[in-house]
Scaffold this active site. Structure first.
Site, PDB file in Angstrom:
ATOM      1  CB  CYS A 242      -0.917  -0.088   1.223  1.00 37.27           C
ATOM      2  SG  CYS A 242      -0.043  -0.251   2.727  1.00 37.27           S
TER       3      CYS A 242
ATOM      4  CD  GLU B 250      -3.256   0.834  -4.070  1.00 35.59           C
ATOM      5  OE1 GLU B 250      -4.610   0.432  -4.056  1.00 35.59           O
ATOM      6  OE2 GLU B 250      -2.666   0.734  -2.858  1.00 35.59           O
TER       7      GLU B 250
HETATM    8  P1  NAD Z   1      -9.736  -6.117  -1.566  1.00 32.31           P
HETATM    9  O1  NAD Z   1     -10.218  -4.728  -0.887  1.00 32.31           O
HETATM   10  O2  NAD Z   1      -9.848  -6.735  -2.678  1.00 32.31           O
HETATM   11  O3  NAD Z   1      -9.870  -7.330  -0.188  1.00 32.31           O
HETATM   12  C1  NAD Z   1      -9.569  -7.072   0.964  1.00 32.31           C
HETATM   13  C2  NAD Z   1     -10.268  -7.933   1.965  1.00 32.31           C
HETATM   14  O4  NAD Z   1     -11.691  -7.516   1.796  1.00 32.31           O
HETATM   15  C3  NAD Z   1     -10.539  -9.451   1.657  1.00 32.31           C
HETATM   16  O5  NAD Z   1     -10.563 -10.270   2.539  1.00 32.31           O
HETATM   17  C4  NAD Z   1     -11.864  -9.540   0.818  1.00 32.31           C
HETATM   18  O6  NAD Z   1     -12.310 -10.739   0.733  1.00 32.31           O
HETATM   19  C5  NAD Z   1     -12.554  -8.581   1.444  1.00 32.31           C
HETATM   20  N1  NAD Z   1     -13.906  -7.857   0.680  1.00 32.31           N
HETATM   21  C6  NAD Z   1     -14.036  -7.801  -0.656  1.00 32.31           C
HETATM   22  N2  NAD Z   1     -15.134  -7.009  -0.766  1.00 32.31           N
HETATM   23  C7  NAD Z   1     -16.008  -7.099   0.525  1.00 32.31           C
HETATM   24  C8  NAD Z   1     -17.225  -6.495   0.908  1.00 32.31           C
HETATM   25  N3  NAD Z   1     -17.876  -6.317   0.001  1.00 32.31           N
HETATM   26  N4  NAD Z   1     -17.381  -6.524   2.136  1.00 32.31           N
HETATM   27  C9  NAD Z   1     -16.635  -6.844   3.044  1.00 32.31           C
HETATM   28  N5  NAD Z   1     -15.151  -7.548   2.808  1.00 32.31           N
HETATM   29  C10 NAD Z   1     -14.893  -7.699   1.757  1.00 32.31           C
HETATM   30  O7  NAD Z   1      -7.990  -5.794  -1.559  1.00 32.31           O
HETATM   31  P2  NAD Z   1      -6.746  -6.824  -1.798  1.00 32.31           P
HETATM   32  O8  NAD Z   1      -6.806  -6.905  -3.274  1.00 32.31           O
HETATM   33  O9  NAD Z   1      -6.692  -8.109  -1.331  1.00 32.31           O
HETATM   34  O10 NAD Z   1      -5.606  -5.719  -1.273  1.00 32.31           O
HETATM   35  C11 NAD Z   1      -5.052  -4.798  -2.077  1.00 32.31           C
HETATM   36  C12 NAD Z   1      -5.355  -3.455  -1.468  1.00 32.31           C
HETATM   37  O11 NAD Z   1      -5.327  -3.353  -0.037  1.00 32.31           O
HETATM   38  C13 NAD Z   1      -4.645  -2.333  -2.095  1.00 32.31           C
HETATM   39  O12 NAD Z   1      -5.647  -1.313  -2.523  1.00 32.31           O
HETATM   40  C14 NAD Z   1      -3.928  -2.022  -0.907  1.00 32.31           C
HETATM   41  O13 NAD Z   1      -3.480  -0.535  -1.014  1.00 32.31           O
HETATM   42  C15 NAD Z   1      -4.774  -2.050   0.155  1.00 32.31           C
HETATM   43  N6  NAD Z   1      -3.671  -2.159   1.514  1.00 32.31           N
HETATM   44  C16 NAD Z   1      -3.877  -1.279   2.193  1.00 32.31           C
HETATM   45  C17 NAD Z   1      -2.767  -1.293   3.299  1.00 32.31           C
HETATM   46  C18 NAD Z   1      -2.826  -0.084   4.305  1.00 32.31           C
HETATM   47  O14 NAD Z   1      -2.386  -0.409   5.402  1.00 32.31           O
HETATM   48  N7  NAD Z   1      -3.054   0.919   3.911  1.00 32.31           N
HETATM   49  C19 NAD Z   1      -2.043  -2.349   3.638  1.00 32.31           C
HETATM   50  C20 NAD Z   1      -2.097  -3.527   2.713  1.00 32.31           C
HETATM   51  C21 NAD Z   1      -3.137  -3.336   1.498  1.00 32.31           C
END
Ligand code: NAD
Length: 475
Positions: free
Chosen positions: A284, A378
């Site tokens: 991130c 991003e």
């Molecule tokens: P994602 O948002 O696709 O998924 C994250 C989690 O949310 C997963 O467990 C997924 O199953 C769940 N999810 C998906 N839809 C949902 C819904 N409608 N309701 C509830 N839960 C739901 O993210 P990803 O592709 O796994 O990770 C990448 C993203 O995470 C990037 O945007 C990255 O920047 C962000 N990230 C942020 C940080 C931070 O600390 N700011 C750290 C790591 C990653």
């Protein structure tokens, strides 16, 4: 035959006979495990178990919570090679970064063990107003209850520990839903915490999609809080659906690094290589946009391209590997599309640019503009863009020209410029003489604007995960 795993509900390992989700190694597409997929009824059981666990945790003395967390930190170090292999295989993270994630998770648990004992309320000076003078006041920090933790794929262990460790340290219980692509590190963490003596029901682990499991947690009124790390669109949806419960959102960014004329270019090159390309840029706070003073631009680009070409792309389990695969073919295809768009709009590929199997070569772009997706969205891939600038003000404006605001890096040897950047940039953290990718887990961490809501870092997460209870005594 791939190993079949179980999940943890109410202190029991369950999941036999449930439908299974295949966990795939993103490097070679092999199936490395099958995990049980929770239905609505099982999510409900996990919440019931967490409510019982929360009552137990709330009455567990701080020194006992601290002991459990310290033992878990020990066990992660004991098993760090096994943990690193799990991370490398399910997330495609190169071995050396997977091992450092295991070690860092142990340290995060250690900080939580310390904070469990240190967290306290404070006296409130009631005599500051004639209305309250004569009363005695103080507040306590009390556990919030059951917390739903929803985590992404890119740090399958430490991002989970960022939530689980402070929640337990503060005396709460959790229902954890890790990313379906990377659930094995969470299963290992749950095993370790149970071995460390965590009471039944304090941590409940369920696996399933965001829609089936995630949404249920978000909408259930019995949960007191959702702590989410993931993409901005999902964060937005969670905020809209979670009702009155507390919510913290750790979302994405397109983090900038400024290299000023008086900055240390060699130091910046070394750190930008790691910050841009570690974990294939799927971090991130990955370095995505680099702004270099025009007088140092050619020198920086030459040195950065040369250093990037040294990186070894390939099998994450190869101990010499720097860059593994993207998390999925879909994400690889999406990154290549964004690259194509940038090239069509005039960007020049200075290094990389090609897929090798499921990996994307570390890619450097010049000649970019703010409208390109690789700049304004991003990118979450090993693609970094470099732009020259003429004045420091211009660099600060370009760095801030983003819907995101997580962290920013600034290389300068001038303290006045450093503080100018601190004052001007609308971000959660300004990192002077290092990349925005710098993070340790005892510092407050989180984003402004579309990068999120609330802060993590053990102590700061514990503040989010507790209620303040004020006590006024009329003497
Ligand atoms: P994602 O948002 O696709 O998924 C994250 C989690 O949310 C997963 O467990 C997924 O199953 C769940 N999810 C998906 N839809 C949902 C819904 N409608 N309701 C509830 N839960 C739901 O993210 P990803 O592709 O796994 O990770 C990448 C993203 O995470 C990037 O945007 C990255 O920047 C962000 N990230 C942020 C940080 C931070 O600390 N700011 C750290 C790591 C990653």
């Amino acid at each position: 035959m791939a190993k079949r795993y179980r999940v943890l509900v109410g202190g029991e390992w369950v999941g036999d006979g449930w439908p299974g989700i295949e966990v795939v190694n993103p490097y070679d597409d092999s199936v490395i495990g099958i995990v049980p997929e929770a239905t609505a009824a099982e999510v409900d059981r996990a919440i019931e178990a967490a409510l019982k666990g929360a009552a137990v945790m709330a009455s567990l003395p701080a020194y006992k919570r601290s002991d459990i967390l310290n033992r878990a930190a020990d066990f992660i170090l004991r098993d760090k090679e096994e943990v690193a292999e799990i991370i490398a295989c399910e997330a495609g993270k190169s071995w050396k970064f997977a091992l450092s994630e295991a070690e860092r998770s142990s340290e995060t648990l250690r900080f939580a063990a310390l904070e469990a004992k240190a967290s306290h309320g404070e006296l409130v000076p009631m005599d500051a107003s004639p209305v309250s003078a004569g009363r005695f006041g103080f507040y306590l920090r009390t556990p919030i209850g059951v917390i739903g933790a929803i985590t992404p794929f890119n740090f399958p262990l430490n991002l989970v520990v960022h939530k689980v460790a402070p929640a337990l340290a503060a005396g709460n219980a959790l229902v954890l839903k890790p990313a379906t692509k990377t659930p094995l590190a969470s299963i290992k963490l749950a095993e370790i915490l149970m071995e460390a003596g965590l009471p039944a029901g304090a941590l409940n682990l369920v696996i399933g999609s965001g829609v089936t499991v995630g949404n249920r947690l978000v909408e259930d009124e019995r949960l007191a809080m959702i702590t989410f790390t993931g993409s901005p669109p999902v964060g937005r949806e969670i905020k809209a659906r979670c009702g009155l419960k507390r919510v913290t959102l750790e979302l994405g960014s397109n983090s900038p690094t400024i290299i000023e004329e008086d900055g240390d270019v060699d130091a910046a090159v070394g750190r930008c290589v790691v910050g841009s390309f570690a974990n294939s840029g799927q971090v991130c706070i990955s370095v995505q946009r680099i702004f270099v003073h025009r007088n140092r631009y050619a020198e920086f680009v030459d040195k950065f391209v040369a250093a990037t070409r040294q990186l070894k792309v390939g099998d994450p389990l190869d101990k010499g590997c720097d860059i593994g695969p993207m998390i999925s073919r879909k994400e690889l295809a999406r990154s290549l599309e964004w690259l194509e768009e940038a090239k069509n709009m005039g960007a020049v590929v200075a290094a990389g640019g090609e897929a090798v199997g499921n990996c994307l070569q570390p890619t450097i772009l010049t000649g970019v503009t703010r409208e390109m997706k690789v700049m304004c969205s991003e990118v979450f891939a090993p693609i970094v863009s470099i732009l020259p600038y003429d004045t420091f003000d211009e660099a600060l404006d370009m760095a801030d020209d983003s819907v995101y605001g997580l962290q920013a890096g600034v290389y300068t040897s001038d303290i006045n410029k450093a503080f100018k950047a601190v004052k001007r940039l609308d971000v959660g953290g300004v990192i002077i003489n290092d990349v925005p990718t710098f993070r340790v887990d005892h510092m407050p961490y989180g984003g402004n604007k579309e990068s999120g809501l609330g802060r993590e870092g053990v102590r700061y997460a514990m503040e989010e995960m507790t209620n303040i209870k004020m006590v006024c005594i009329n003497l």
